[in-house]
Design a protein around this motif. Structure first.
Motif, PDB file in Angstrom:
ATOM      1  N   THR A 196      72.057   7.620 -18.657  1.00 20.58           N
ATOM      2  CA  THR A 196      70.662   7.991 -18.584  1.00 20.58           C
ATOM      3  C   THR A 196      69.792   6.785 -18.908  1.00 20.58           C
ATOM      4  OG1 THR A 196      71.286  10.185 -19.366  1.00 20.58           O
ATOM      5  CG2 THR A 196      68.959   9.645 -19.431  1.00 20.58           C
ATOM      6  N   PRO A 197      68.923   6.369 -17.973  1.00 21.19           N
ATOM      7  CA  PRO A 197      67.987   5.292 -18.273  1.00 21.19           C
ATOM      8  C   PRO A 197      66.678   5.838 -18.849  1.00 21.19           C
ATOM      9  CG  PRO A 197      67.966   5.735 -15.925  1.00 21.19           C
ATOM     10  CD  PRO A 197      68.953   6.687 -16.548  1.00 21.19           C
ATOM     11  N   PHE A 198      66.120   5.128 -19.819  1.00 18.94           N
ATOM     12  CA  PHE A 198      64.850   5.505 -20.430  1.00 18.94           C
ATOM     13  C   PHE A 198      63.927   4.298 -20.435  1.00 18.94           C
ATOM     14  CE2 PHE A 198      67.856   8.449 -22.379  1.00 18.94           C
ATOM     15  CZ  PHE A 198      67.179   9.652 -22.264  1.00 18.94           C
ATOM     16  N   HIS A 199      62.689   4.508 -20.024  1.00 17.52           N
ATOM     17  CA  HIS A 199      61.690   3.448 -20.105  1.00 17.52           C
ATOM     18  C   HIS A 199      61.142   3.438 -21.534  1.00 17.52           C
ATOM     19  CE1 HIS A 199      57.782   1.456 -19.733  1.00 17.52           C
ATOM     20  NE2 HIS A 199      58.430   0.721 -18.855  1.00 17.52           N
ATOM     21  N   VAL A 200      61.219   2.288 -22.196  1.00 21.01           N
ATOM     22  CA  VAL A 200      60.778   2.155 -23.581  1.00 21.01           C
ATOM     23  C   VAL A 200      59.942   0.892 -23.729  1.00 21.01           C
ATOM     24  CG1 VAL A 200      61.567   1.717 -25.952  1.00 21.01           C
ATOM     25  CG2 VAL A 200      62.715   3.435 -24.579  1.00 21.01           C
ATOM     26  N   ASP A 201      58.878   1.004 -24.497  1.00 19.29           N
ATOM     27  CA  ASP A 201      58.049  -0.138 -24.859  1.00 19.29           C
ATOM     28  C   ASP A 201      58.278  -0.403 -26.343  1.00 19.29           C
ATOM     29  OD1 ASP A 201      56.072  -1.936 -25.597  1.00 19.29           O
ATOM     30  OD2 ASP A 201      54.517  -0.979 -24.403  1.00 19.29           O
ATOM     31  N   LEU A 202      58.975  -1.478 -26.675  1.00 19.64           N
ATOM     32  CA  LEU A 202      59.277  -1.777 -28.072  1.00 19.64           C
ATOM     33  C   LEU A 202      58.045  -2.194 -28.863  1.00 19.64           C
ATOM     34  CD1 LEU A 202      62.744  -3.561 -27.851  1.00 19.64           C
ATOM     35  CD2 LEU A 202      62.255  -1.257 -28.672  1.00 19.64           C
ATOM     36  N   GLN A 203      56.985  -2.637 -28.184  1.00 21.47           N
ATOM     37  CA  GLN A 203      55.761  -2.985 -28.903  1.00 21.47           C
ATOM     38  C   GLN A 203      55.134  -1.746 -29.528  1.00 21.47           C
ATOM     39  OE1 GLN A 203      52.930  -5.931 -27.307  1.00 21.47           O
ATOM     40  NE2 GLN A 203      54.292  -5.997 -25.525  1.00 21.47           N
ATOM     41  N   SER A 204      55.055  -0.680 -28.759  1.00 27.71           N
ATOM     42  CA  SER A 204      54.401   0.541 -29.240  1.00 27.71           C
ATOM     43  C   SER A 204      55.395   1.602 -29.712  1.00 27.71           C
ATOM     44  CB  SER A 204      53.549   1.135 -28.120  1.00 27.71           C
ATOM     45  OG  SER A 204      54.384   1.571 -27.046  1.00 27.71           O
ATOM     46  N   GLY A 205      56.623   1.482 -29.292  1.00 30.45           N
ATOM     47  CA  GLY A 205      57.617   2.516 -29.581  1.00 30.45           C
ATOM     48  C   GLY A 205      57.591   3.647 -28.571  1.00 30.45           C
ATOM     49  N   GLU A 206      56.697   3.536 -27.584  1.00 34.32           N
ATOM     50  CA  GLU A 206      56.583   4.581 -26.570  1.00 34.32           C
ATOM     51  C   GLU A 206      57.902   4.737 -25.809  1.00 34.32           C
ATOM     52  OE1 GLU A 206      54.100   5.426 -22.490  1.00 34.32           O
ATOM     53  OE2 GLU A 206      53.186   4.158 -24.015  1.00 34.32           O
ATOM     54  N   GLY A 207      58.351   5.959 -25.706  1.00 33.08           N
ATOM     55  CA  GLY A 207      59.590   6.270 -24.999  1.00 33.08           C
ATOM     56  C   GLY A 207      60.756   6.564 -25.928  1.00 33.08           C
ATOM     57  N   LEU A 208      60.678   6.138 -27.175  1.00 34.48           N
ATOM     58  CA  LEU A 208      61.800   6.367 -28.096  1.00 34.48           C
ATOM     59  C   LEU A 208      61.972   7.855 -28.408  1.00 34.48           C
ATOM     60  CD1 LEU A 208      61.308   3.326 -30.498  1.00 34.48           C
ATOM     61  CD2 LEU A 208      63.143   3.648 -28.818  1.00 34.48           C
ATOM     62  N   THR A 209      60.869   8.571 -28.592  1.00 41.08           N
ATOM     63  CA  THR A 209      60.949  10.008 -28.863  1.00 41.08           C
ATOM     64  C   THR A 209      61.550  10.757 -27.682  1.00 41.08           C
ATOM     65  OG1 THR A 209      59.040   9.832 -30.312  1.00 41.08           O
ATOM     66  CG2 THR A 209      59.612  12.034 -29.554  1.00 41.08           C
ATOM     67  N   THR A 210      61.284  10.280 -26.478  1.00 40.96           N
ATOM     68  CA  THR A 210      61.868  10.898 -25.282  1.00 40.96           C
ATOM     69  C   THR A 210      63.390  10.811 -25.331  1.00 40.96           C
ATOM     70  OG1 THR A 210      59.916  10.309 -24.003  1.00 40.96           O
ATOM     71  CG2 THR A 210      61.899  10.867 -22.760  1.00 40.96           C
ATOM     72  N   ILE A 211      63.903   9.708 -25.851  1.00 42.80           N
ATOM     73  CA  ILE A 211      65.359   9.569 -25.984  1.00 42.80           C
ATOM     74  C   ILE A 211      65.897  10.650 -26.904  1.00 42.80           C
ATOM     75  CG2 ILE A 211      67.240   8.090 -26.802  1.00 42.80           C
ATOM     76  CD1 ILE A 211      65.421   5.679 -26.013  1.00 42.80           C
ATOM     77  N   SER A 212      65.258  10.820 -28.066  1.00 42.50           N
ATOM     78  CA  SER A 212      65.707  11.844 -29.020  1.00 42.50           C
ATOM     79  C   SER A 212      65.658  13.235 -28.410  1.00 42.50           C
ATOM     80  CB  SER A 212      64.823  11.827 -30.276  1.00 42.50           C
ATOM     81  OG  SER A 212      64.853  10.591 -30.908  1.00 42.50           O
ATOM     82  N   ASN A 213      64.581  13.511 -27.689  1.00 43.07           N
ATOM     83  CA  ASN A 213      64.394  14.849 -27.120  1.00 43.07           C
ATOM     84  C   ASN A 213      65.316  15.133 -25.941  1.00 43.07           C
ATOM     85  OD1 ASN A 213      62.352  15.248 -28.981  1.00 43.07           O
ATOM     86  ND2 ASN A 213      60.717  14.737 -27.566  1.00 43.07           N
ATOM     87  N   THR A 214      65.684  14.102 -25.183  1.00 38.77           N
ATOM     88  CA  THR A 214      66.476  14.296 -23.965  1.00 38.77           C
ATOM     89  C   THR A 214      67.957  14.012 -24.186  1.00 38.77           C
ATOM     90  OG1 THR A 214      64.557  13.627 -22.682  1.00 38.77           O
ATOM     91  CG2 THR A 214      66.660  13.643 -21.532  1.00 38.77           C
ATOM     92  N   PHE A 215      68.246  12.877 -24.766  1.00 38.89           N
ATOM     93  CA  PHE A 215      69.621  12.409 -24.949  1.00 38.89           C
ATOM     94  C   PHE A 215      70.193  12.873 -26.289  1.00 38.89           C
ATOM     95  CE2 PHE A 215      72.448   8.726 -26.179  1.00 38.89           C
ATOM     96  CZ  PHE A 215      73.440   8.937 -25.232  1.00 38.89           C
ATOM     97  N   GLY A 216      69.322  13.000 -27.269  1.00 39.30           N
ATOM     98  CA  GLY A 216      69.748  13.333 -28.625  1.00 39.30           C
ATOM     99  C   GLY A 216      69.757  12.083 -29.487  1.00 39.30           C
ATOM    100  N   GLN A 217      70.089  12.270 -30.726  1.00 39.13           N
ATOM    101  CA  GLN A 217      70.145  11.145 -31.656  1.00 39.13           C
ATOM    102  C   GLN A 217      71.388  10.308 -31.385  1.00 39.13           C
ATOM    103  OE1 GLN A 217      69.687  11.917 -35.939  1.00 39.13           O
ATOM    104  NE2 GLN A 217      71.458  10.589 -36.227  1.00 39.13           N
ATOM    105  N   PRO A 218      71.219   9.031 -31.076  1.00 42.16           N
ATOM    106  CA  PRO A 218      72.398   8.188 -30.836  1.00 42.16           C
ATOM    107  C   PRO A 218      73.213   7.977 -32.115  1.00 42.16           C
ATOM    108  CG  PRO A 218      70.394   7.143 -30.014  1.00 42.16           C
ATOM    109  CD  PRO A 218      69.972   8.319 -30.834  1.00 42.16           C
ATOM    110  N   ASP A 219      74.510   7.856 -31.940  1.00 43.63           N
ATOM    111  CA  ASP A 219      75.392   7.494 -33.047  1.00 43.63           C
ATOM    112  C   ASP A 219      75.472   5.981 -33.193  1.00 43.63           C
ATOM    113  OD1 ASP A 219      76.449  10.219 -33.708  1.00 43.63           O
ATOM    114  OD2 ASP A 219      77.088  10.091 -31.613  1.00 43.63           O
ATOM    115  N   VAL A 220      75.394   5.299 -32.058  1.00 48.52           N
ATOM    116  CA  VAL A 220      75.453   3.836 -32.031  1.00 48.52           C
ATOM    117  C   VAL A 220      74.323   3.333 -31.145  1.00 48.52           C
ATOM    118  CG1 VAL A 220      76.833   1.805 -31.415  1.00 48.52           C
ATOM    119  CG2 VAL A 220      77.962   3.854 -32.317  1.00 48.52           C
ATOM    120  N   ILE A 221      73.566   2.365 -31.658  1.00 50.08           N
ATOM    121  CA  ILE A 221      72.507   1.722 -30.890  1.00 50.08           C
ATOM    122  C   ILE A 221      72.838   0.242 -30.831  1.00 50.08           C
ATOM    123  CG2 ILE A 221      70.055   1.169 -30.775  1.00 50.08           C
ATOM    124  CD1 ILE A 221      69.631   3.764 -32.482  1.00 50.08           C
ATOM    125  N   VAL A 222      72.963  -0.271 -29.621  1.00 48.32           N
ATOM    126  CA  VAL A 222      73.229  -1.694 -29.427  1.00 48.32           C
ATOM    127  C   VAL A 222      71.955  -2.309 -28.861  1.00 48.32           C
ATOM    128  CG1 VAL A 222      74.723  -3.426 -28.384  1.00 48.32           C
ATOM    129  CG2 VAL A 222      75.649  -1.168 -28.936  1.00 48.32           C
TER     130      VAL A 222
END
Length: 129
Positions: free
Chosen positions: A54-80
């Motif tokens: 699953t690809p997610f568009h994320v802006d690391l400056q604002s954090g925009e898109g990170l919540t979408t990951i949690s809501n769609t993919f779930g909480q990751p166990d490993v983040i690289v």
């Protein structure tokens, strides 16, 4: 044992693409895979070998898109984290963006809201675009 969720931040960059290709070759795939992209949309040649992912568009400056990951993919166990602004001139032109990308406080803040611990792996390379 439950399937682990793996998130590759910066999956369309130089290092991220190689990491995703490595995950694609792993046998048995005991994990669910997702990745982020920002300035480059994922090309189909990247998506085909790592399907399903699953690809997610994320802006690391604002954090925009990170919540979408949690809501769609779930909480990751490993983040690289492979995200980076690696072109020195681009970093000089926009130091705020370089800092937000290369020292991703929005990613760390997002992770601090997790219910359980997750592993953060931060990778880097001297390969410039």
């Amino acid at each position: 044992m439950s399937r682990k969720r793996v998130l590759v931040v910066g999956g369309t960059g130089y290092l991220g693409q190689h990491l995703l290709q490595g995950f694609a070759k792993s046998k048995g795939k005991p994990f669910d895979l997702a990745f982020t992209h920002h300035s480059t949309n994922p090309h189909q040649t990247l998506l085909n070998p790592i399907s399903p992912s699953t690809p997610f568009h994320v802006d690391l400056q604002s954090g925009e898109g990170l919540t979408t990951i949690s809501n769609t993919f779930g909480q990751p166990d490993v983040i690289v984290n492979c995200a980076a602004m690696s072109v020195p001139r681009a970093c000089e032109m926009d130091p705020a963006a370089a800092f937000a990308t290369n020292v991703p406080t929005s990613l760390v803040k997002w992770m601090s809201g997790f219910n359980a611990s997750a592993i953060l792996i931060h990778l880097s390379t001297d390969q410039a675009d």
